[in-house]
Design an enzyme around this catalytic site. Structure first.
Site, short mmCIF file in Angstrom:
data_model
loop_
_atom_site.label_atom_id
_atom_site.label_comp_id
_atom_site.label_asym_id
_atom_site.label_seq_id
_atom_site.Cartn_x
_atom_site.Cartn_y
_atom_site.Cartn_z
N HIS A 1 34.48 41.81 42.73
CA HIS A 1 33.68 42.04 41.90
C HIS A 1 32.68 40.85 42.03
O HIS A 1 31.98 40.23 41.13
CB HIS A 1 34.25 41.73 40.48
CG HIS A 1 34.97 43.21 40.15
ND1 HIS A 1 35.55 43.53 38.98
CD2 HIS A 1 34.96 44.53 40.63
CE1 HIS A 1 36.02 44.58 38.66
NE2 HIS A 1 35.48 45.43 39.97
N HIS B 1 32.68 54.84 35.19
CA HIS B 1 32.39 53.39 35.28
C HIS B 1 31.18 53.09 36.06
O HIS B 1 31.06 53.75 37.38
CB HIS B 1 33.50 52.80 35.59
CG HIS B 1 33.35 51.07 35.39
ND1 HIS B 1 32.42 50.47 34.61
CD2 HIS B 1 33.92 50.08 36.20
CE1 HIS B 1 32.44 49.48 34.77
NE2 HIS B 1 33.54 48.87 35.51
N GLU C 1 30.04 50.04 37.60
CA GLU C 1 30.12 48.90 38.21
C GLU C 1 29.97 49.39 39.47
O GLU C 1 30.47 50.35 40.10
CB GLU C 1 31.24 48.17 37.90
CG GLU C 1 31.21 46.80 38.78
CD GLU C 1 32.19 45.55 38.14
OE1 GLU C 1 32.69 45.88 37.02
OE2 GLU C 1 31.91 44.48 38.42
N ASP D 1 31.08 48.88 42.40
CA ASP D 1 32.29 49.12 43.18
C ASP D 1 32.76 50.46 43.15
O ASP D 1 33.65 51.07 44.04
CB ASP D 1 33.48 48.06 43.15
CG ASP D 1 33.93 47.57 41.98
OD1 ASP D 1 33.09 47.91 41.11
OD2 ASP D 1 34.84 47.12 41.63
N HIS E 1 36.07 47.39 31.32
CA HIS E 1 35.73 46.10 31.42
C HIS E 1 34.26 45.82 31.36
O HIS E 1 33.74 44.87 31.00
CB HIS E 1 36.43 45.17 32.39
CG HIS E 1 35.53 44.43 33.69
ND1 HIS E 1 35.28 45.35 34.70
CD2 HIS E 1 35.29 43.36 33.61
CE1 HIS E 1 34.64 44.37 35.41
NE2 HIS E 1 34.42 43.30 34.92
N ASP F 1 39.05 50.98 34.76
CA ASP F 1 39.55 49.56 35.33
C ASP F 1 40.88 49.14 34.89
O ASP F 1 41.40 48.15 35.43
CB ASP F 1 38.53 48.50 34.46
CG ASP F 1 37.42 48.32 35.58
OD1 ASP F 1 37.59 48.08 36.92
OD2 ASP F 1 36.36 48.25 35.27
N TYR G 1 45.20 40.71 38.67
CA TYR G 1 43.97 41.61 38.54
C TYR G 1 43.86 41.40 36.76
O TYR G 1 42.70 41.27 36.30
CB TYR G 1 44.49 43.21 38.64
CG TYR G 1 43.14 44.21 38.35
CD1 TYR G 1 42.50 44.44 39.67
CD2 TYR G 1 42.92 44.57 37.03
CE1 TYR G 1 41.17 45.24 39.17
CE2 TYR G 1 41.86 45.46 36.79
CZ TYR G 1 40.95 45.78 38.02
OH TYR G 1 39.99 46.68 37.78
N HIS H 1 41.42 50.84 41.05
CA HIS H 1 41.78 50.17 42.02
C HIS H 1 43.38 50.24 42.20
O HIS H 1 44.01 50.22 41.20
CB HIS H 1 41.29 48.70 41.91
CG HIS H 1 39.76 48.38 41.64
ND1 HIS H 1 39.02 48.18 42.74
CD2 HIS H 1 39.16 48.15 40.56
CE1 HIS H 1 37.93 47.94 42.32
NE2 HIS H 1 37.81 47.93 41.20
FE1 FEO Z 1 34.59 47.17 36.18
FE2 FEO Z 1 35.98 47.57 39.76
O1 FEO Z 1 35.21 47.68 38.03
#
Ligand code: FEO
Length: 408
Positions: free
Chosen positions: A24, A80, A82, A84, A149, A168, A196, A229
Site C-alpha cells: 500500500h 474496493h 484501492e 492493488d 479501509h 480488506d 496486517y 489479501h
Molecule cells: Fe485497501 Fe489492499 O486495499
C-alpha cells in the site's frame, strides 16, 4: 498460480506477488502478498475485483481459464477501489466488456477521480447495504464497510454458498501456493493477521466491531471468508477469523511493554535497557526496538500487542531524532488505544527530547507515567537505578489500566 475452485462454480482468479515488499505504499510485506479476485459461473458470469497493475497477465489468464474466455464475463463487481485491487479496472473493462459494473455508492463517487472513467460510457450501478442482485443460481448481497479501509469498501455475501467476500477485512500479507488458512502454519498466519491489522485496520477498530453487529443483524450464515489479501478461512476457521479480529479490535491492554528508541552514543540505549529491566522485574514481557534496526511496520505490530509503549530519544538540535519522529507520526495515525506510556532520553545541553515525546504520546491519548527520565550525557549508576524504578512504575500503570479495562 492457476485458478482454484473454492466453492462449486466459484473460483479464485487473482495473482500471487512473491516479490513485493512494499504494501500500500507505506508498510512492509516481508512475505509478499496476494491480490485476490473471484469469479462466479452462473447465468450472469460475475467477476469480483481485479489486481494490482503489473499482475494483469496472471489475472487475465486466470479469468479466461475459469470463465472460458474473457468475453464470457457479464458483470464486474468492484468491492474496493484501492489500486492493488482496481489497478487493472480500466483494462479489465476494455478487455472483458462487462454488460454492467457494480460498486458501492461511495465507490461511484470516487471512481472517476481515481480511474478517469466518466467519459468512457461505462454502465455502472451503485448498490447500497441491503441490496440484492440475482445472477441465476446465486444471489449477491452487499454491505458497505466505509473506512474499512477506504470510504468505498464493501463486502459481498453469497447466501447459496455461505461465502463472504470480505474486501480488506481479514487480510494477511502472504504469497503462497496455498489458498486456505488451514494449509499453512497457524502461528505464522496468526502473526500475519496481527501485522496486517496493526498497520492497516487498527484506526478502524470500532468499524470492525460495528460490521460484526451488522453481519449478525443481516443473519448471514458464513462458512467461508475470502479477503482481498492472503488466504481464505473455511469451516471452523471462520470462527477463528472472527475471534481473532474481535480480539485485535478490542485492543485490550496486556502485561507487555514495547520500548522504542534511537540513540547517538548509546546513553539513551543504556537507559532503555535499564527501564526494560525494571519492567521485567515487575513481571512484564519487554521488547526493545532500536528504530534504526526496525521498520515502522514491525514497530506497530509490537505496539499493538503491548499494554505500554515507552519512547526514548536523545535531544538533537533542540528536537528528537528523525527515526523517532517518524515512528511517532506513523503510530499517531494508527490511533492505538488503551495504552500507558513512558518517555526517556539523554541530552548534552538543551534537553527538550523527553518533553517533546511526552507531548506526542499525550496527543495520542496514551497515559504517560510521570515526567519521564532524562540524563545529562552518560547515565551513571544512580540514573540507571531511576530508570529501573521508572520501569517498575510503568508496570504498575499497566496493571491499573488492565483493571480499568476489565482485563484480568
Ligand atoms: Fe485497501 Fe489492499 O486495499
Amino acid at each position: 498460480m492457476r485458478p482454484v475452485e473454492i466453492k462449486k462454480d466459484i473460483h479464485w482468479v487473482g495473482a500471487v506477488d512473491y516479490n513485493t515488499r512494499d504494501f500500500h505504499g507505506y508498510a512492509l510485506s516481508p512475505n509478499g502478498t496476494t491480490y485476490n479476485a473471484f469469479l462466479i459461473k452462473d447465468e450472469k458470469v460475475t467477476l469480483f475485483d481485479t489486481v494490482k497493475h503489473g499482475h494483469e497477465d496472471e489475472f487475465f489468464e486466470n479469468v479466461a481459464l475459469a470463465a472460458g474466455s474473457l468475453e464470457a464475463v457479464d458483470y464486474l463487481v468492484v468491492n474496493h477501489l484501492e489500486p492493488d485491487h482496481a489497478g487493472c479496472l480500466v483494462e479489465t473493462v476494455e478487455r472483458v466488456k462487462p454488460e454492467k459494473i457494480f460498486c458501492s455508492p461511495m465507490g461511484l463517487k470516487a471512481m472517476d477521480s481515481l480511474y478517469h472513467m466518466k467519459d468512457k460510457g461505462w454502465n455502472i450501478e451503485a448498490l447500497p447495504t441491503g441490496a440484492n442482485l440475482s445472477l441465476g443460481r446465486h444471489t449477491l448481497q452487499f454491505l458497505e464497510t466505509r473506512m474499512l479501509h477506504w470510504p468505498d469498501n464493501m463486502m459481498t455475501y453469497i447466501p447459496e454458498a455461505k461465502l463472504l467476500i470480505s474486501s480488506d477485512a481479514f487480510g494477511q500479507n502472504l504469497a503462497s501456493s496455498e489458498r486456505f488458512v488451514d494449509e499453512v502454519d497457524r502461528a505464522k498466519l496468526t502473526e500475519l493477521m496481527r501485522e496486517y491489522f496493526a498497520n492497516i485496520v487498527l484506526p478502524f477498530s470500532p468499524i470492525v466491531q460495528k460490521t460484526f453487529e451488522q453481519i449478525q443483524k443481516l443473519g448471514w450464515e458464513i462458512d467461508m471468508i475470502a479477503p482481498d489479501h492472503g488466504l481464505m478461512f473455511r469451516g471452523k476457521d471462520v470462527a477463528f477469523a472472527i475471534q481473532q479480529y474481535a480480539e485485535l479490535a478490542a485492543q485490550h491492554p496486556t502485561r507487555r511493554a514495547t520500548i522504542l528508541f534511537d540513540t547517538m552514543w548509546h546513553s539513551t540505549e543504556t537507559m532503555a535497557r535499564a527501564i526494560g529491566d525494571g519492567l521485567k522485574d515487575a513481571g512484564c514481557e519487554v521488547t526493545l526496538m532500536h528504530l534504526k534496526a526496525n521498520h515502522h511496520t514491525s514497530v506497530m505490530t509490537e505496539v499493538s500487542r503491548s499494554g505500554a509503549v515507552i519512547v526514548g530519544s536523545p535531544t538533537h538540535n533542540n528536537g528528537i531524532l528523525p527515526y523517532v519522529a517518524g515512528a511517532l507520526q506513523y503510530m499517531k495515525g494508527l490511533k492505538p488505544q488503551n495504552k500507558v506510556g513512558g518517555v526517556f532520553g539523554s541530552f548534552g545541553w538543551s534537553g527538550e527530547s523527553v518533553k517533546i515525546i511526552k507531548e506526542w504520546l499525550t496527543s495520542m491519548n496514551i497515559d504517560v507515567v510521570g515526567e519521564g527520565v532524562r540524563t545529562k550525557n552518560v547515565p551513571d549508576a544512580e540514573m540507571l537505578a531511576q530508570c529501573f524504578d521508572y520501569g517498575r512504575q510503568i508496570a504498575q500503570a499497566i496493571e491499573a489500566k488492565m483493571e480499568a479495562c476489565g482485563v484480568k
